[in-house]
Write a protein that holds these residues in place. Structure first.
Motif, PDB file in Angstrom:
ATOM      1  N   LYS A  29       0.062  -0.925   0.247  1.00 41.64           N
ATOM      2  CA  LYS A  29      -0.364  -0.054   0.147  1.00 41.64           C
ATOM      3  C   LYS A  29       0.835   1.401   0.056  1.00 41.64           C
ATOM      4  CE  LYS A  29      -4.498  -1.990   2.072  1.00 41.64           C
ATOM      5  NZ  LYS A  29      -5.472  -1.128   2.584  1.00 41.64           N
ATOM      6  N   ALA A  32       2.016   1.636  -3.535  1.00 36.77           N
ATOM      7  CA  ALA A  32       1.359   2.273  -4.859  1.00 36.77           C
ATOM      8  C   ALA A  32       0.968   3.375  -4.277  1.00 36.77           C
ATOM      9  CB  ALA A  32      -0.060   0.946  -4.378  1.00 36.77           C
ATOM     10  N   GLU A  34      -1.182   4.708  -1.654  1.00 32.38           N
ATOM     11  CA  GLU A  34      -2.179   4.594  -1.027  1.00 32.38           C
ATOM     12  C   GLU A  34      -2.250   5.097   0.116  1.00 32.38           C
ATOM     13  OE1 GLU A  34      -4.529   1.036  -1.353  1.00 32.38           O
ATOM     14  OE2 GLU A  34      -3.778   0.302  -3.606  1.00 32.38           O
ATOM     15  N   SER A  39       3.113   9.249   0.043  1.00 30.16           N
ATOM     16  CA  SER A  39       3.241   8.392  -1.072  1.00 30.16           C
ATOM     17  C   SER A  39       4.457   9.427  -2.357  1.00 30.16           C
ATOM     18  CB  SER A  39       2.319   9.396  -1.702  1.00 30.16           C
ATOM     19  OG  SER A  39       1.388  10.635  -1.695  1.00 30.16           O
TER      20      SER A  39
END
Length: 78
Positions: A29, A32, A34, A39
């Motif tokens: 996560k 990715a 998320e 991020s």
């Protein structure tokens, strides 16, 4: 089981500590995009993780790792 993990960005300048029940899924996560907090520093690699029997102790250790002295401890010892 609860796990407290430390991630390191591949640039080597950013670290993140968190807790989860499933370390590989959580790392996926993060990579990715998320997780909003991590991020912008992708990709991440797992630096270390520690298993705890109880959630209360795991959250206390995570909170410590996010403090100034906890960050210094993690960089020097983990």
């Amino acid at each position: 089981m609860k796990f407290v993990y430390i991630l390191e960005s591949l640039d080597g300048e950013h670290f993140y500590a968190g807790s989860t029940d499933d370390v590989p899924a959580r790392l996926t996560k993060h990579n990715a995009g998320e997780v909003p907090h991590t991020s912008k520093f992708r990709p991440w690699r797992l630096k270390t993780y520690v298993a705890f029997n109880g959630a209360k102790l795991a959250f206390a250790f995570e909170r410590y790792l996010k403090s100034g002295s906890g960050r210094a401890f993690a960089k020097k010892r983990l």
